[in-house]
Enzyme design. Structure first.
Site, PDB file in Angstrom:
ATOM      1  N   SER A 253       0.857  -1.180   0.000  1.00  0.00           N
ATOM      2  CA  SER A 253       0.000   0.000   0.000  1.00  0.00           C
ATOM      3  C   SER A 253       0.894   1.230   0.000  1.00  0.00           C
ATOM      4  O   SER A 253       2.127   1.120   0.044  1.00  0.00           O
ATOM      5  CB  SER A 253      -0.887   0.014   1.242  1.00  0.00           C
ATOM      6  OG  SER A 253      -0.091   0.353   2.364  1.00  0.00           O
ATOM      7  N   LYS A 254       0.248   2.383  -0.026  1.00  0.00           N
ATOM      8  CA  LYS A 254       0.997   3.646  -0.071  1.00  0.00           C
ATOM      9  C   LYS A 254       2.011   3.760   1.056  1.00  0.00           C
ATOM     10  O   LYS A 254       3.021   4.434   0.920  1.00  0.00           O
ATOM     11  CB  LYS A 254       0.028   4.822   0.012  1.00  0.00           C
ATOM     12  CG  LYS A 254      -0.638   5.131  -1.298  1.00  0.00           C
ATOM     13  CD  LYS A 254      -1.029   6.609  -1.359  1.00  0.00           C
ATOM     14  CE  LYS A 254      -1.773   6.923  -2.631  1.00  0.00           C
ATOM     15  NZ  LYS A 254      -3.220   6.964  -2.465  1.00  0.00           N
ATOM     16  N   ARG A 255       1.696   3.120   2.186  1.00  0.00           N
ATOM     17  CA  ARG A 255       2.619   3.172   3.330  1.00  0.00           C
ATOM     18  C   ARG A 255       4.009   2.681   2.929  1.00  0.00           C
ATOM     19  O   ARG A 255       5.016   3.049   3.523  1.00  0.00           O
ATOM     20  CB  ARG A 255       2.124   2.254   4.458  1.00  0.00           C
ATOM     21  CG  ARG A 255       1.092   2.840   5.350  1.00  0.00           C
ATOM     22  CD  ARG A 255       0.800   1.901   6.497  1.00  0.00           C
ATOM     23  NE  ARG A 255       0.443   0.551   6.036  1.00  0.00           N
ATOM     24  CZ  ARG A 255       1.188  -0.525   6.233  1.00  0.00           C
ATOM     25  NH1 ARG A 255       2.325  -0.448   6.886  1.00  0.00           N
ATOM     26  NH2 ARG A 255       0.787  -1.709   5.794  1.00  0.00           N
ATOM     27  N   GLY A 257       5.506   3.143   0.117  1.00  0.00           N
ATOM     28  CA  GLY A 257       6.146   3.970  -0.905  1.00  0.00           C
ATOM     29  C   GLY A 257       5.228   4.052  -2.111  1.00  0.00           C
ATOM     30  O   GLY A 257       4.024   3.815  -1.990  1.00  0.00           O
TER      31      GLY A 257
END
Ligand code: GLU
Length: 500
Positions: A253-255, A257
């Protein structure tokens, strides 16, 4: 087996994610391996979230990574249109047919009523599914609801007992308890088909032989095959691809990167390297080697070799792979990739002369052994293009901030200016001569020289690097660093500023 036909069926609700690119790549590789067809179908039945910008982003992402399609919205094909919002009449025909033969029915329950009843099920410890309220309404009941002006959706009548078994190529036999399925919606109150309806009709009408998609769709599959059975369609084969996780083993996920494929283009990845990296997430060529060109990958790609366990999106590994590709790629080709980036930073003219172009090829050729991302050429190699480069802290600490270095740099500048010919051998001779005269090892001249001319302590072969800069530039940089050093301006920086 009849013709292999696979598809990538993205919903145009945002940029193309690495997960989507991974699915597309596997479906594409399988079609190419089998000499079959690869179809791009746009699933825009989410009227609210679908956008045309996103459609363009999907094309751009697929084009960048080198995936082409034999049939699709832009190229057409025998089973078009390939955008679901242009196929509404087709779905309607099948929905009517399902209602007529009793496989589907209108449901008049409001969202509030549904939620209330789901809540009761939850409280009783039952899985919250549709309770079949409208399954067997009489004609009068239906007429009554319609007279009330209630909206309706259409649900599939699904079996309440037994199991649905999917023989998945990757996961093997997977059984689902029909009692948990619930009569799911195939047409929304807006009149739009749901994803389930549209995907089933299209996979069947477009004669998709292998549905290759992400594992998160596996729970949808029993419903899809029930719907196919009700429609009298033949089931395709299924292959659900393993999830992609971050290095902490949670879903990517965006977490973790960037998740948008094209962000990797901006970060300086080569499409070939990214493709190679993605294909190794959940697939292995069965041998030690990991760097596979496209032809080798197509030749070896089979679904049987796809793993059940998740692939780990390790950016370090991707970067390493990219470096391996940079080493192998011809410098002249790399220059074409790099020119826009260099021009954007004002380091090189957008259309360099033939002479300047040839020089660039030499620079890139020298640097590419050590770079891992395209952006490294610009970030590390600015000293090729401008005198305004920073002196990093290692260069300051180890050499430029030392008292005995300025004299050595000035002495080298004199030697450099005196050289009658500017080539690797003469430059090396000048450096060694000076070391001899000063009675120090050659390294004591080479390292300060590199620090003065590039601002760094590491880089390509010094003599080759110097040869690519004008003789007077090298002399001027040596003198400048000597001067700055004497003035105390090349002293080490406080650690937090300089040690990046
Ligand atoms: N449109 C679906 C998605 O973007 C894919 C459906 C499928 O592959 O069956 O997730």
């Amino acid at each position: 087996m009849s013709e292999v036909r696979t598809r990538f069926a993205p919903s145009p609700t945002g940029a193309l994610h690495v997960g989507g690119a991974h699915t597309a790549l596997f479906a594409w590789l399988f079609a190419r391996h089998e000499g079959g067809k690869f179809i791009l179908r746009i699933e825009d039945t989410d009227e609210v979230r679908s956008t045309t910008e996103s459609l363009q982003a999907i094309y751009d992402g697929l084009n960048w990574i080198g995936i082409d399609w034999d049939e699709g919205p832009d190229v057409g094909g025998p089973y078009g249109p390939y955008i679901q919002s242009e196929r509404l009449e087709t779905y309607q025909g099948y929905i009517d047919q399902l209602i007529e033969n009793g496989h589907a029915y209108r449901c008049y329950c409001t969202p509030e009523e549904l939620e209330e009843r789901r809540e009761i099920m939850r409280r009783r410890g039952l899985p919250p599914r549709y309770d079949g309220h409208c399954r067997d309404l009489s004609d009068e009941q239906q007429a009554g609801y319609e007279a009330e002006g209630r909206e309706w959706c259409v649900r599939l009548r699904t079996p309440e007992t037994g199991t649905t078994v999917i023989d998945d190529i990757v996961r093997g036999e997977v059984s689902f308890d029909n009692a948990l399925m619930g009569d799911f919606v195939i047409q929304k109150t807006s009149g739009y088909p749901t994803y389930h309806m549209a995907v089933v009709v299209d996979d069947c009408l477009m004669k998709i032989s292998h549905v290759i998609r992400a594992e998160e769709h596996l729970p949808n599959t029993p419903g899809h095959v029930q719907l196919m059975d009700a429609l009298g369609f033949e089931r395709p084969l299924y292959a659900h691809l393993p999830l992609i996780m971050g290095t902490d083993h949670t879903k990517l996920s965006k977490r973790h990167g960037a998740v948008n494929l094209m962000d990797y283009a901006d970060k300086g990845f080569l499409p070939e390297a990214m493709r190679n990296f993605l294909v190794l997430l959940g697939w292995s060529p069965g041998a030690e080697e990991e760097i596979l060109d496209l032809d080798q990958t197509i030749e070896r790609f089979t679904l049987e070799a796809v793993s059940k366990s998740p692939g780990v999106f390790d950016i370090e590994k991707a970067t390493w792979l990219n470096g391996e590709y940079l080493k192998r790629i011809d410098a002249a080709i790399l220059v074409e990739e790099l020119l826009p980036m260099l021009a954007e930073r004002g380091l090189v003219e957008a259309e360099p002369s033939a002479e300047r172009h040839a020089w660039l090829v030499q620079v890139v050729d020298l640097m590419k052994e050590r770079t891992r991302l395209l952006s490294d050429f610009v970030d590390w190699g600015s000293y090729y293009f401008t005198d305004e480069f920073p002196y990093d802290n290692r260069a300051r600490k180890k050499w430029l901030g030392r008292e005995d270095v300025p004299d050595r740099l000035d002495a080298l500048a004199v030697k450099v200016e005196a050289l009658a010919s500017w080539d690797v051998d003469s430059i090396e001779q000048a450096v060694r001569d000076l070391a001899g005269e000063l009675e120090v090892g050659a390294a004591k001249v080479i390292h300060p020289c590199r620090a003065a001319v590039t601002g760094q302590t590491i880089g390509p072969s010094l003599f080759h690097l110097l040869e690519l800069l004008p003789q007077e530039t090298v002399a001027a940089r040596l003198r400048k660093a000597a001067e700055l050093g004497r003035a105390g301006e090349l002293a080490p920086l406080p650690d937090e500023e300089g040690d990046k």
